[in-house]
Design a protein around this motif. Sequence first.
Motif, PDB file in Angstrom:
ATOM      1  N   VAL A 163       0.654  -7.727   9.265  1.00  0.00           N
ATOM      2  CA  VAL A 163       1.704  -5.512   8.524  1.00  0.00           C
ATOM      3  C   VAL A 163       2.960  -5.706   7.751  1.00  0.00           C
ATOM      4  CG1 VAL A 163       2.589  -4.305  10.337  1.00  0.00           C
ATOM      5  CG2 VAL A 163       0.488  -5.530  11.172  1.00  0.00           C
ATOM      6  N   LYS A 164       3.296  -7.202   7.973  1.00  0.00           N
ATOM      7  CA  LYS A 164       5.069  -7.313   7.253  1.00  0.00           C
ATOM      8  C   LYS A 164       5.220  -7.005   5.704  1.00  0.00           C
ATOM      9  CE  LYS A 164       9.753  -9.321   7.117  1.00  0.00           C
ATOM     10  NZ  LYS A 164      10.231 -10.202   7.441  1.00  0.00           N
ATOM     11  N   ALA A 165       4.041  -7.850   5.206  1.00  0.00           N
ATOM     12  CA  ALA A 165       3.337  -7.551   3.996  1.00  0.00           C
ATOM     13  C   ALA A 165       3.400  -6.688   3.403  1.00  0.00           C
ATOM     14  CB  ALA A 165       2.425  -9.441   3.967  1.00  0.00           C
ATOM     15  N   LYS A 166       2.017  -6.526   4.383  1.00  0.00           N
ATOM     16  CA  LYS A 166       1.311  -4.915   4.120  1.00  0.00           C
ATOM     17  C   LYS A 166       2.548  -3.472   3.763  1.00  0.00           C
ATOM     18  CE  LYS A 166      -2.893  -2.341   4.363  1.00  0.00           C
ATOM     19  NZ  LYS A 166      -4.156  -2.654   3.329  1.00  0.00           N
ATOM     20  N   LEU A 167       3.293  -4.104   4.693  1.00  0.00           N
ATOM     21  CA  LEU A 167       4.093  -3.146   4.138  1.00  0.00           C
ATOM     22  C   LEU A 167       5.199  -3.331   2.892  1.00  0.00           C
ATOM     23  CD1 LEU A 167       5.705  -2.248   7.620  1.00  0.00           C
ATOM     24  CD2 LEU A 167       4.111  -0.486   6.573  1.00  0.00           C
ATOM     25  N   GLY A 168       4.526  -4.754   2.425  1.00  0.00           N
ATOM     26  CA  GLY A 168       5.688  -5.185   0.885  1.00  0.00           C
ATOM     27  C   GLY A 168       7.303  -5.343   1.234  1.00  0.00           C
ATOM     28  N   PHE A 169       7.812  -6.029   2.770  1.00  0.00           N
ATOM     29  CA  PHE A 169       8.249  -6.507   2.708  1.00  0.00           C
ATOM     30  C   PHE A 169       8.458  -7.757   3.194  1.00  0.00           C
ATOM     31  CE2 PHE A 169       7.901  -3.791   6.298  1.00  0.00           C
ATOM     32  CZ  PHE A 169       8.693  -4.606   7.552  1.00  0.00           C
TER      33      PHE A 169
END
Length: 169
Positions: A163-169
């Motif tokens: 999810v963190k990767a999906k949000l781009g951070f």
Amino acid sequence: MKNFKTLLLIAVLTLGIGGIANAQKIGHIDTDLLIKSMPATKAMEAELQKTQKTYKDEIDALGKKYEAKLQKYSAEEKAQTVETNEQRKAEVQQDALRIQQAEQFANQEMQKKYAEMMNPILEKAQKAIKDVAAEKGLTYVFNSSPGKGLLVFDKGIDIYAAVKAKLGF
């Protein structure tokens, strides 16, 4: 024959229930950690601190004016008439009321601004969680934040990093 049918029915039910249980994939995520680590949350906190400082400075200035007026009126009290002292007392009470109202207004505005700024962050996190759950084929995703009701999450798939990767951070 009757025993065979019963045994066959039990076998089918057992395999069917086992198949259903295995088909459901479960994940978990610490939503508190996710939201806290989002760049938008950090920007929101900075903005809220800035706004809070502005309100605090304004209220402190009102407080200093109030204190100065109170000291002045106290020093001049014996030299004034009873009518003037009563008017001054009422004026000081009005000033104290204004300070109290300013504090209440500031608190209400801060809560309102927090809600306005936090809602898009929560929506963005929720969408990312749903997207990752769909990508990973998860049927259920539990919130593993402390105190959020889930006690055991060792067997599930932690989707925090995805999810963190999906949000781009």
